[in-house]
Design an enzyme around this catalytic site. Structure first.
Site, PDB file in Angstrom:
ATOM      1  N   HIS A 150      84.628  70.792  25.046  1.00  0.00           N
ATOM      2  CA  HIS A 150      85.516  71.778  24.419  1.00  0.00           C
ATOM      3  C   HIS A 150      84.650  72.960  23.971  1.00  0.00           C
ATOM      4  O   HIS A 150      83.692  72.789  23.223  1.00  0.00           O
ATOM      5  CB  HIS A 150      86.246  71.188  23.219  1.00  0.00           C
ATOM      6  CG  HIS A 150      87.226  72.142  22.598  1.00  0.00           C
ATOM      7  ND1 HIS A 150      88.568  72.171  22.941  1.00  0.00           N
ATOM      8  CD2 HIS A 150      87.054  73.133  21.685  1.00  0.00           C
ATOM      9  CE1 HIS A 150      89.170  73.116  22.261  1.00  0.00           C
ATOM     10  NE2 HIS A 150      88.282  73.714  21.481  1.00  0.00           N
ATOM     11  N   CYS A 151      85.000  74.155  24.431  1.00  0.00           N
ATOM     12  CA  CYS A 151      84.205  75.351  24.131  1.00  0.00           C
ATOM     13  C   CYS A 151      84.961  76.246  23.146  1.00  0.00           C
ATOM     14  O   CYS A 151      86.016  76.789  23.488  1.00  0.00           O
ATOM     15  CB  CYS A 151      83.904  76.119  25.411  1.00  0.00           C
ATOM     16  SG  CYS A 151      82.954  77.645  25.120  1.00  0.00           S
ATOM     17  N   PRO A 152      84.455  76.434  21.929  1.00  0.00           N
ATOM     18  CA  PRO A 152      85.148  77.314  20.970  1.00  0.00           C
ATOM     19  C   PRO A 152      85.157  78.772  21.396  1.00  0.00           C
ATOM     20  O   PRO A 152      86.026  79.533  20.959  1.00  0.00           O
ATOM     21  CB  PRO A 152      84.340  77.107  19.673  1.00  0.00           C
ATOM     22  CG  PRO A 152      83.000  76.631  20.125  1.00  0.00           C
ATOM     23  CD  PRO A 152      83.234  75.829  21.362  1.00  0.00           C
TER      24      PRO A 152
END
Length: 326
Positions: A150-152
């Site tokens: 998951h990439c913010p």
């Protein structure tokens, strides 16, 4: 409250914060890239590409540089937009459908998986059928097809349907950062002084953009190289650690573990970018290789639920040591 419950509560709170601040990270990313782009076209480009009416070659050089610069900016923003907006892929065709055994979409998924798996796995978190290479994202609280992380910075998971855009965004941004540093070092040095400044852009913005280009180019360059390694070896970030465990387990038994999804570096790249010959899933919609260099939407091959296998894979080692990710 026990230590386990405390850790679980803290982890849940951290994931909630990561999910909430995603749009803020997008605004910051677009702002920084926009600042560097403005500095480039107002200071760096006119300083490096000098127009001279007396020499035809300077004009050709100027236009080549202008076309290349516009191309890089378009590719960066296009792939970033697509990485943000493209859903990574859920286990259900309609991700808004609730987990109801009577739902036709859920039944279709079970029937589809049963064609390839005698006993389809079920996620312990969302209690839905879990196709191979799918993993549960604790931030989004759902299973994602071919989940990487998951990439913010894109407020999204990197998964089956948007991993291509994510990687190409990093690729073009790294190239753009180093190109910025190579052609912009003279204006940067001038921005550190107090004289000889002929542009309207304030000196601090030029200096900041140059330092950011170097820092982001180095940091993102390492991450980009890591992802190319993973793709060439047919792994995701989650699978890399699972495969490390599988190799140690096989070695302890005097055997050799082979990644079941590794078809070789070239075929792995072709599969990931969906280019080349129709090697996969009898697909007829694979794109020419040159589409990698074009800012156009390209979907991956297949549906992300069933994968081509390496016949030499070692199938007796349990590779799944964790179904969750931070």
């Amino acid at each position: 409250m026990s230590d386990i419950e405390t850790v679980a509560a803290a982890d849940k709170a951290a994931n909630t914060v990561i999910l909430a601040v995603g749009p803020v990270f997008i605004v910051i990313a677009v702002g920084l890239i926009g600042l560097a782009t403005t500095v480039y076209f107002t200071v760096i480009f006119p300083a490096f590409y000098v127009w001279d009416d007396d020499y035809i070659w300077t004009k050709i050089y100027y236009y080549i540089g202008l076309i290349f610069s516009i191309y890089m900016v378009v590719c960066i923003f296009f792939h970033y937009y697509m990485a943000v907006r493209t859903k990574p892929g859920g286990v259900l065709n309609a991700e808004t459908v609730q987990s109801d055994s009577n739902d036709p979409t859920l039944q279709d998924l079970f029937l589809e998986l049963e064609e390839y798996q005698e006993f389809p796995k079920t996620c312990k978190k969302c209690h839905l059928p879990k196709p191979e290479r799918a993993h549960h994202c604790s931030v989004c609280r759902r299973c994602v097809l071919r989940f990487d992380h998951h990439c913010p910075w894109i407020a999204n998971c990197v998964g089956y349907f948007n991993h291509r855009y994510f990687l190409l965004f990093m690729t073009y941004l790294v190239i753009g950062c180093f190109y910025f540093a190579v052609v912009g070092w003279q204006p940067f040095l001038l921005s550190l002084g107090e004289t000889g400044w002929d542009w309207w852009m304030p000196r601090p913005y030029v200096a900041l953009s140059f330092l950011l280009a170097i820092a982001i180019g180095l940091a993102l360059g390492g991450m980009c190289s890591w992802h190319y390694y993973l793709i060439m070896t047919a792994q995701t970030t989650v699978e890399f650690y699972n495969n490390q465990y599988a190799r140690r387990t096989a070695k302890a038994k005097g055997e050799v573990y082979v990644n079941p999804y590794d078809l070789g570096p070239v075929l792995n790249l072709c599969q990931f970018f969906n280019v080349g010959r129709n090697y996969f899933y009898n697909s007829v919609d694979q794109s020419p290789i040159y589409t990698i260099f074009l800012p156009i939407p390209i979907s991956p091959p297949g549906n992300g639920k069933v994968w081509e296998k390496n016949p030499m894979s070692y199938a007796n080692v349990q590779t799944e040591i964790s179904e969750d990710t931070d």
